[in-house]
Motif scaffolding. Sequence first.
Motif: not given
Length: 436
Positions: A352, A354-360, A362
Amino acid sequence: MDRFFHSVTLDSEKCMGCTNCIKRCPTEAIRVRDGKACIISERCIDCGECIRVCPHHAKRAQYDSLSVLNGFEYKIALPAPTLYGQFNHLDDIDIVLTGLKRLGFDDVFEVARAAELVSEATRRMMREGTLRLPVISSACPAVVRLIRVRFPDLCSHVLPLGSPMEFAARLAKDEAQKRTGLPREKIGAFFLTPCPAKVTDVRVPVNFERSEVDGAIAISEIFPKLTEKMEHLDQTEALQGAGVIGVSWASSGGESAALLNDKYLAADGIENVIRVLEELEDERIRELEFIELNACAGGCVGGVLTVENAYVAKARLQRLRRYLPVSRNHLEQEVRDALHWQTDLEFAPVLKLSDDMEQALQMMSDIDRICGSFPGLDCGSCGAPSCRSLAEDVVKGEAKESDCIFVLREEIRSMADVLGAIGGHAAGEKGREGLK
């Protein structure tokens, strides 16, 4: 995936940065940086494919030597059935097993015996209807780890039973305790392994708190010493205790055939395994009940820690099986209970972004954009296995877009054009000054 041990290691002095390994790694766990390969630890599944394809022998497997026996009072050899296929003109398995005792082991417990018990347990569970179809074999640890990191939706399809190696160690120690009266910690069980994935499974098992196996010795390591002992035997002991079903596990299709069910598929070789898993994930395979997958071509006989050609070894085992009964081991209920995994197989999200969905999201958008600027040749010259993986490395800050030789060439060409234009302008100015 908070604990990492890998039997597959890299000798950087031998590495020539040739990129052969990065293209064959099934989890894209290898990069070439500064002219040397490097392994991304959390992605590696120890399948040994990089060992197989490296022309410079820069990849190698860690395993135990025979000196590991010195730490135990009572030593048990756990030969994989693959071992029998390494010897030419072998017509009696007892020759191999007696040779192991002459080599320094106090006892021998064939992994093929445990394989017959695992086969019977699988047949019973499938008849009871408690498994999610199609069932995927859990015998190959490289495949189990591949599913864990790359195919999360298939984790629930994996057979929740320990491998024959693990079960053989447990049964062998139980028998040794009853026979010798020794405490369990003084009894060592040592697997003779055809592949590095088994070494990793001993050190860091996926579905057990700890392995009952105390060491993994490569077949290639023990083969010359064992051959010498076998050649000087004056008599053999009656030690062989497995039948056709157990010995057949050494090659692709052996485990499936033991289920006595024709609704199965057996695939070997990591690339073929991935194709099957992708079709399973897309639900394009529906009519089958059991899927046997082996990371090594030909099955365990194709492991990188063997000494014989996989197909020669398979032919030898076919001849050897003619002298064996169908099966010599039968399952008891308390034994069956001990076969089950202690924990469920869970997805390990090592891929994966990133753990942050929004960052992932982007980052994924950035990867698409950057990848679109690459030629799409997946040539590997950048040190990454594909254009998309390079784009991912760029977004993560682990590479530059100019690592792509085509992007670098365009940058150099643009720079040359600019310098040429500047030089031409300067020459024109100088000419005009001269006219004045």
